[in-house]
Scaffold this motif. Structure first.
Motif, PDB file in Angstrom:
ATOM      1  N   GLY A  10       7.810  -0.980 -14.100  1.00 13.64           N
ATOM      2  CA  GLY A  10       6.368  -0.877 -13.921  1.00 13.64           C
ATOM      3  C   GLY A  10       6.041  -0.306 -12.559  1.00 13.64           C
ATOM      4  N   GLN A  11       4.817   0.135 -12.443  1.00 14.01           N
ATOM      5  CA  GLN A  11       4.362   0.680 -11.177  1.00 14.01           C
ATOM      6  C   GLN A  11       2.919   0.262 -10.961  1.00 14.01           C
ATOM      7  OE1 GLN A  11       3.210   4.875 -10.451  1.00 14.01           O
ATOM      8  NE2 GLN A  11       5.222   5.045  -9.532  1.00 14.01           N
ATOM      9  N   LYS A  12       2.627  -0.106  -9.761  1.00 12.91           N
ATOM     10  CA  LYS A  12       1.280  -0.561  -9.461  1.00 12.91           C
ATOM     11  C   LYS A  12       0.848   0.064  -8.149  1.00 12.91           C
ATOM     12  CE  LYS A  12      -1.339  -4.747  -8.919  1.00 12.91           C
ATOM     13  NZ  LYS A  12      -1.310  -6.095  -8.417  1.00 12.91           N
TER      14      LYS A  12
END
Ligand code: ZN
Ligand code: ZN
Length: 132
Positions: A10-12
């Motif tokens: 994931g990337q935030k």
């Protein structure tokens, strides 16, 4: 196939705004702080995250730095932090850089496709034809 659980990356993008003079290209740029992590999900619900890494991307030339993880974690918890150059380790050169020669700044453009560098204001790479 029925998807039950799995591991994904994931990337935030973290909420952080700071304008600095970029040390790679010499232009004004903003720090954009990103967190990447691995997570295990079960029925599409992320259960736990690990291997968090923090990166800072320059808005001006897209140079990427790895951020001191202590600062990154504090930021992810919603604390006020001040990111300075000493918290950053360059991991990827941007698409421009500047040098100081004979009393003047020169801006170099770099082709992301083949790595060719030119100080001319070309729109396309003279070597491979990619967009600069
Ligand atoms: Zn820059
Ligand atoms: Zn090229």
């Amino acid at each position: 196939m029925i998807f039950i659980g799995g591991i994904s990356q994931g990337q935030k993008i973290l909420n952080y705004v700071k304008t600095v003079i970029c040390d790679r290209c010499g232009a004004y740029g903003r720090y954009q702080v990103m967190m990447t992590y691995m997570y295990f999900s079960f029925f599409f619900i992320p259960l736990f995250k690990w291997n968090k890494k923090f990166y800072v991307k320059m808005s001006c030339c897209e140079a990427v730095y790895e951020l001191n993880p202590e600062k990154g974690k504090a930021l992810a918890r919603g604390q006020q932090v001040d990111i300075t150059q000493s918290d950053l380790t360059l991991v990827q050169e941007g698409n421009r850089r500047s040098t100081y020669e004979n009393g003047a700044y020169k801006v170099w453009k770099k082709c992301v496709r083949c790595g060719y560098e030119t100080e001319e204001d070309f729109e396309y790479c003279p070597k491979c034809g990619g967009r600069l």
